[in-house]
Design a protein around this motif. Structure first.
Motif, PDB file in Angstrom:
ATOM      1  N   PRO A  42       4.211  16.968 -54.722  1.00 32.33           N
ATOM      2  CA  PRO A  42       4.128  17.896 -55.842  1.00 32.33           C
ATOM      3  C   PRO A  42       3.808  19.316 -55.389  1.00 32.33           C
ATOM      4  N   CYS A  43       4.116  20.279 -56.244  1.00 35.42           N
ATOM      5  CA  CYS A  43       3.736  21.657 -55.961  1.00 35.42           C
ATOM      6  C   CYS A  43       2.231  21.708 -55.734  1.00 35.42           C
ATOM      7  N   ALA A  44       1.492  21.163 -56.699  1.00 35.51           N
ATOM      8  CA  ALA A  44       0.031  21.212 -56.622  1.00 35.51           C
ATOM      9  C   ALA A  44      -0.562  19.815 -56.697  1.00 35.51           C
ATOM     10  N   LEU A  66       3.826  14.638 -46.365  1.00 33.63           N
ATOM     11  CA  LEU A  66       3.424  14.789 -47.770  1.00 33.63           C
ATOM     12  C   LEU A  66       2.888  16.196 -48.008  1.00 33.63           C
ATOM     13  N   ARG A  67       3.403  16.845 -49.043  1.00 32.18           N
ATOM     14  CA  ARG A  67       2.901  18.163 -49.392  1.00 32.18           C
ATOM     15  C   ARG A  67       2.066  18.104 -50.669  1.00 32.18           C
ATOM     16  N   GLY A  68       1.245  19.121 -50.869  1.00 32.76           N
ATOM     17  CA  GLY A  68       0.487  19.249 -52.104  1.00 32.76           C
ATOM     18  C   GLY A  68      -0.400  20.472 -51.970  1.00 32.76           C
ATOM     19  N   VAL A 237      10.752  19.579 -50.334  1.00 32.40           N
ATOM     20  CA  VAL A 237      11.193  19.360 -51.715  1.00 32.40           C
ATOM     21  C   VAL A 237       9.995  19.015 -52.604  1.00 32.40           C
ATOM     22  N   GLU A 238       9.952  19.655 -53.775  1.00 28.21           N
ATOM     23  CA  GLU A 238       8.870  19.338 -54.717  1.00 28.21           C
ATOM     24  C   GLU A 238       9.257  18.136 -55.582  1.00 28.21           C
ATOM     25  N   VAL A 239       8.337  17.176 -55.627  1.00 31.65           N
ATOM     26  CA  VAL A 239       8.566  15.925 -56.365  1.00 31.65           C
ATOM     27  C   VAL A 239       7.350  15.661 -57.249  1.00 31.65           C
ATOM     28  N   SER A 248       2.177  23.098 -62.324  1.00 33.53           N
ATOM     29  CA  SER A 248       2.921  24.211 -61.725  1.00 33.53           C
ATOM     30  C   SER A 248       4.280  23.711 -61.236  1.00 33.53           C
ATOM     31  N   ASP A 249       5.277  24.542 -61.428  1.00 31.23           N
ATOM     32  CA  ASP A 249       6.633  24.303 -60.920  1.00 31.23           C
ATOM     33  C   ASP A 249       7.286  22.990 -61.382  1.00 31.23           C
ATOM     34  N   GLY A 250       6.942  22.561 -62.590  1.00 31.45           N
ATOM     35  CA  GLY A 250       7.578  21.360 -63.140  1.00 31.45           C
ATOM     36  C   GLY A 250       9.085  21.502 -63.294  1.00 31.45           C
ATOM     37  N   GLU A 251       9.515  22.702 -63.653  1.00 32.80           N
ATOM     38  CA  GLU A 251      10.956  22.941 -63.909  1.00 32.80           C
ATOM     39  C   GLU A 251      11.829  22.676 -62.686  1.00 32.80           C
ATOM     40  N   GLN A 252      11.236  22.843 -61.516  1.00 29.82           N
ATOM     41  CA  GLN A 252      12.020  22.674 -60.284  1.00 29.82           C
ATOM     42  C   GLN A 252      11.694  21.372 -59.568  1.00 29.82           C
ATOM     43  N   SER A 253      10.827  20.548 -60.184  1.00 27.29           N
ATOM     44  CA  SER A 253      10.396  19.322 -59.505  1.00 27.29           C
ATOM     45  C   SER A 253      11.335  18.166 -59.801  1.00 27.29           C
TER      46      SER A 253
HETATM   47 MN    MN Z   1       5.628  25.291 -55.947  1.00 31.21          MN
END
Ligand code: MN
Ligand code: PEP
Length: 280
Positions: A42-44, A66-68, A237-239, A248-253
């Motif tokens: 996820p973005c956050a 894994l990102r976050g 990639v944001e998931v 945050s950034d739901g539109e692009q997830s």
């Molecule tokens: Mn983001």
């Protein structure tokens, strides 16, 4: 060094002075040098439940890292700024839970001690030219993922990387994440040319982030595939399991299922580009 080199804004980052690809090795994995690395999450970091759900999903789909974000550089100070210290703690737990190395963004050099167990430190587009931060990250003894600034040239990106390299940290990973252009339909404009252009300018690994480049989930896969076809060393990639509820950034997830499909197609394209069977 000859007189030409003396005038170069970046030397350690230059392919000319260092012809072999840099391979960043960590946790039994490699970034660069013919490998294809996928960072997802996820973005956050929003809550334990949401983060662990996303972490489990991206691991199951085949992500390598894994990102976050625990510290979020939001345009508005009234938007969700991240869980901060608690977010880092959840990243540490998710790292153990999934076995995936973790990456998170630093926005303030004073937070560095909190990043002790974070495998890769991300410098976001907004901080690409925060030279004090870059110099400090030259001493951390762990890889740094440096995102291209919103209006930075290749030379400016590589000169920013040089700040980290010149302080003694050779583990810099570059990330093209779209740049500001006159087009406003998408959040940014993915500069696919950055991949082959940076490839000839530098030996550092080059990842592409199609999520921030497009700002729209439906465009993430085509941009990811284009970047893969252009020879990127991997993707970020944001998931999110419930994009509509993202802070945050739901539109692009992407949802986990969409991410799994993207990865499957990207690995097939990678196999064609590299002439190998499995796209690894
Ligand atoms: Mn983001
Ligand atoms: C991010 O990765 O969540 C992020 C803030 O990216 P960028 O710095 O590219 O805007």
């Amino acid at each position: 060094m000859n007189s030409n080199e003396a005038g170069m804004p970046f030397r350690l980052a230059s392919r000319r002075l260092h012809p072999e690809d840099t391979i960043v090795a960590l946790a039994g994995r490699q970034i660069g040098g013919g490998t294809f690395s996928v960072i997802a999450g996820p973005c956050a970091v929003e809550s334990e439940a949401a983060f662990f759900a996303a972490a489990d999903a991206v691991r199951a789909a085949g992500a390598d890292f894994l990102r976050g974000g625990a510290f979020k550089p939001r345009t508005s100070p009234y938007d969700f700024q991240g869980l901060e210290r608690e977010g880092i703690r959840l990243l540490e737990e998710a790292r153990v839970r999934t076995g995936l190395p973790v990456i998170s963004e630093i926005v303030d050099v004073r937070d560095l001690p909190l990043f002790e167990n974070i495998d890769i430190i991300q410098v976001g587009a907004r901080n690409m030219q925060n030279y004090g931060l870059l110099k400090t990250l030259g001493h951390v003894g762990k890889p740094v993922l440096l995102k291209r600034g919103q209006s930075a040239t290749y030379k400016e990106l590589l000169t920013a990387a040089e700040y980290i390299l010149a302080e003694g940290n050779p583990e810099v990973i570059l990330c093209e994440r779209g740049i500001r252009t006159f087009e406003t339909y998408t959040r940014n404009t993915l500069d696919v040319t950055a991949v082959p252009a940076l490839r000839e300018m530098t030996h550092l690994p080059i990842l592409v982030d199609p999520s921030h480049a497009s700002g729209k989930a439906r465009f993430v896969e085509p941009l990811a595939l284009a970047a893969t076809a252009a020879g990127a060393d991997g993707l970020m990639v944001e998931v999110h399991n419930d994009p509509a509820a993202a802070l945050s950034d739901g539109e692009q997830s992407l949802r986990p299922g969409e991410f799994r499909e993207l990865l499957c197609r990207a690995r097939r394209i990678r196999a064609v580009v590299c002439g190998d069977e499995d796209g690894e």
